[in-house]
Every structure is written in structure tokens, then in C-alpha cells.
Design an enzyme around this catalytic site. Structure first.
Site, PDB file in Angstrom:
ATOM      1  N   ARG A  52       0.848  -1.187   0.000  1.00 14.56           N
ATOM      2  CA  ARG A  52       0.000   0.000   0.000  1.00 14.56           C
ATOM      3  C   ARG A  52       0.885   1.238   0.000  1.00 14.56           C
ATOM      4  NH1 ARG A  52      -2.129  -3.498   3.929  1.00 14.56           N
ATOM      5  NH2 ARG A  52      -4.212  -4.324   3.429  1.00 14.56           N
ATOM      6  N   LYS A  77      -2.069  -2.657   7.859  1.00 13.65           N
ATOM      7  CA  LYS A  77      -3.269  -2.314   8.617  1.00 13.65           C
ATOM      8  C   LYS A  77      -3.333  -3.139   9.895  1.00 13.65           C
ATOM      9  CE  LYS A  77      -6.348  -0.779   4.907  1.00 13.65           C
ATOM     10  NZ  LYS A  77      -7.646  -1.028   4.210  1.00 13.65           N
ATOM     11  N   HIS A 149      -2.646   2.519  -5.805  1.00 14.17           N
ATOM     12  CA  HIS A 149      -3.400   1.304  -5.475  1.00 14.17           C
ATOM     13  C   HIS A 149      -3.597   0.428  -6.711  1.00 14.17           C
ATOM     14  CE1 HIS A 149      -5.258  -0.469  -1.961  1.00 14.17           C
ATOM     15  NE2 HIS A 149      -6.223  -0.958  -2.732  1.00 14.17           N
ATOM     16  N   ARG A 152      -0.795  -1.819  -6.871  1.00 15.30           N
ATOM     17  CA  ARG A 152      -1.014  -2.928  -5.923  1.00 15.30           C
ATOM     18  C   ARG A 152      -1.884  -4.005  -6.572  1.00 15.30           C
ATOM     19  NH1 ARG A 152      -1.376  -4.331  -0.457  1.00 15.30           N
ATOM     20  NH2 ARG A 152      -3.400  -5.064   0.286  1.00 15.30           N
ATOM     21  N   HIS A 175      -4.201  -8.979   3.307  1.00 17.48           N
ATOM     22  CA  HIS A 175      -5.658  -8.859   3.379  1.00 17.48           C
ATOM     23  C   HIS A 175      -6.175  -9.480   4.665  1.00 17.48           C
ATOM     24  CE1 HIS A 175      -6.215  -8.383  -1.251  1.00 17.48           C
ATOM     25  NE2 HIS A 175      -5.902  -7.251  -0.657  1.00 17.48           N
ATOM     26  N   TYR A 184     -10.144 -10.335  -7.266  1.00 15.33           N
ATOM     27  CA  TYR A 184      -9.238 -10.404  -8.405  1.00 15.33           C
ATOM     28  C   TYR A 184      -9.653 -11.492  -9.390  1.00 15.33           C
ATOM     29  CZ  TYR A 184      -6.257  -7.397  -5.582  1.00 15.33           C
ATOM     30  OH  TYR A 184      -5.792  -6.356  -4.833  1.00 15.33           O
TER      31      TYR A 184
END
Length: 223
Positions: A52, A77, A149, A152, A175, A184
Site C-alpha cells: 500500500r 493495517k 493502489h 497494488r 488482506h 481479483y
């Protein structure tokens, strides 16, 4: 109130770049200058690791581990640490970049001209500059909105095209839920085409005894 489901809305198809489009952007960096070498290494790392933009600008020089098992460590995150392996091209670019003189003793891996950390807007601005130049030679970029992004997403799609399992991609990208990674699959047209190619040809003579859900079962089995 928290149990009320969110309103359904239209969702755009996931955007990603192909390898020629990424190379067209990287080729626009002027590697004869300090800024050009920084931008090249930053964009290459973003496209290869799928980090990210917040993770990239927070990287320190000590976050890069070269040599055997080369990788980069970041905090994503939820303050979760993870390590992402590096390709040989990324290793070489980082090895050269780490030899560059520091700007005012900067500890950030990709500092600005004053030695401080880049901002997310700053990364978007430098990416916009190179995308604008790349659109002159790469026509397919003219119809795409490119952001950090999107780089990414591009890294994830390359992993998917290489046959990497979705669970591994989820861990690679950090994730929280597998459902995020499964998006995806919807954007991967070649994967759908390969699944379609495995289906048996539709025989008209069997139309009367062909049940509506048989085609769906064959399609799921092909996946």
C-alpha cells in the site's frame, strides 16, 4: 442500526496494469538524476510487492533485507507486520538506491528533497507525471486511471496469472479477509476463458434433457 445491510450500489471493475504498461511508466523515469532514480525504485517496488502507498512511504532503510531470502518488512493495517520477497530486478534496484547519499541524514527509504517522508499525495503526483508521459507511447494507458493502489492490484494480478493460490496472495498483500482477494478472480478474464475452454461443447441433441443448472455445475468443476 448496525445490523442494517448497506445499500447496494454499482461497482466498477477492478483496474490493473499489464506488464508492458508498467514498463512504459518505468521507462519514463530519468535515472540520470537523484529524483529519477528514487521514483524508479519506488514505482518498481510498488508494482512488484503490491505494498500500500502508506506502507511504502513508512519504509525505513533498515526495512530492506538483501542477500539470501531478500525481502522487505512493513507494518500494514492493524499494525500487523509482514515480509514480502523481492525479485532479482527489485533487489538490484534497491541495492543501487541504498548506495545513494542520504538527504540530510534521512532514514526513510524514499525521502523527499528535504529528507522527510513523502506524502501519499506526493507519490500520486509523481506517478501522474510519468503516466502522462507514458500515455504518448502506450495507447492502452490513455483509457486507465492509474493510482498507487492500481499498482497494488497489478502485482496481485501478476501473481494470479502465475498460478499462485488466492490464500497465498491474501497473505502477500496483507488482506484481513479472503473475500477481498477473491475480487481479483472476477477481473481476471483469461482465467475465465481458460475455465470456459475446459467445458465440453454444447450438443444440440441433448438440449431436451439438459437441466438449467448443469452448465453451472460444469463451469464450477472446471475451476
Amino acid at each position: 442500526m448496525l445490523t442494517i445491510p448497506s445499500k447496494r450500489c454499482d461497482k466498477r471493475q477492478l483496474q490493473f496494469l499489464t506488464r508492458p504498461e508498467i514498463e512504459a511508466i518505468l521507462d519514463c523515469t530519468d535515472r540520470s538524476t537523484w529524483l529519477g532514480r528514487r521514483d524508479y525504485t519506488l514505482l518498481l517496488l510498488a508494482a512488484q510487492t503490491g505494498l500500500r502507498v502508506s506502507e511504502i512511504i513508512d519504509l525505513e532503510r533498515e526495512s530492506v533485507m538483501l542477500g539470501h531470502g531478500a525481502h522487505v518488512q512493513c507494518v500494514g493495517k492493524g499494525r500487523k507486520e509482514r515480509s514480502t520477497p523481492l525479485t532479482k530486478v527489485a533487489q538490484q534496484a534497491l541495492r543501487c538506491w541504498l548506495k545513494e547519499p542520504r538527504k540530510r541524514g534521512a532514514t526513510a527509504l524514499f525521502p523527499n528533497m528535504h529528507g522527510g517522508k513523502l506524502s501519499a499525495d506526493g507519490v500520486q503526483a509523481l506517478l501522474n507525471k510519468y503516466v502522462t508521459q507514458a500515455r504518448e507511447r502506450c495507447v492502452s494507458l490513455r483509457s486507465k486511471r492509474v493510482s498507487p493502489h492500481v499498482l497494488r492490484h497489478s502485482a496481485a494480478m501478476e501473481l494470479l496469472q502465475a498460478g499462485v493460490d488466492c490464500s497465498v496472495i491474501a497473505r502477500w498483500l496483507g488482506h484481513e479477509a479472503m473475500e477481498t482477494t477473491l475480487t481479483y478472480l472476477h477481473a481476471h478474464l483469461e482465467l475465465k476463458e481458460s475455465a470456459l475452454a475446459k467445458l465440453k461443447p454444447y450438443e444440440r441433441a441433448k438440449a431436451e434433457r439438459f437441466r438449467p443448472h448443469d452448465w453451472l455445475l460444469e463451469f464450477l468443476n472446471a475451476l
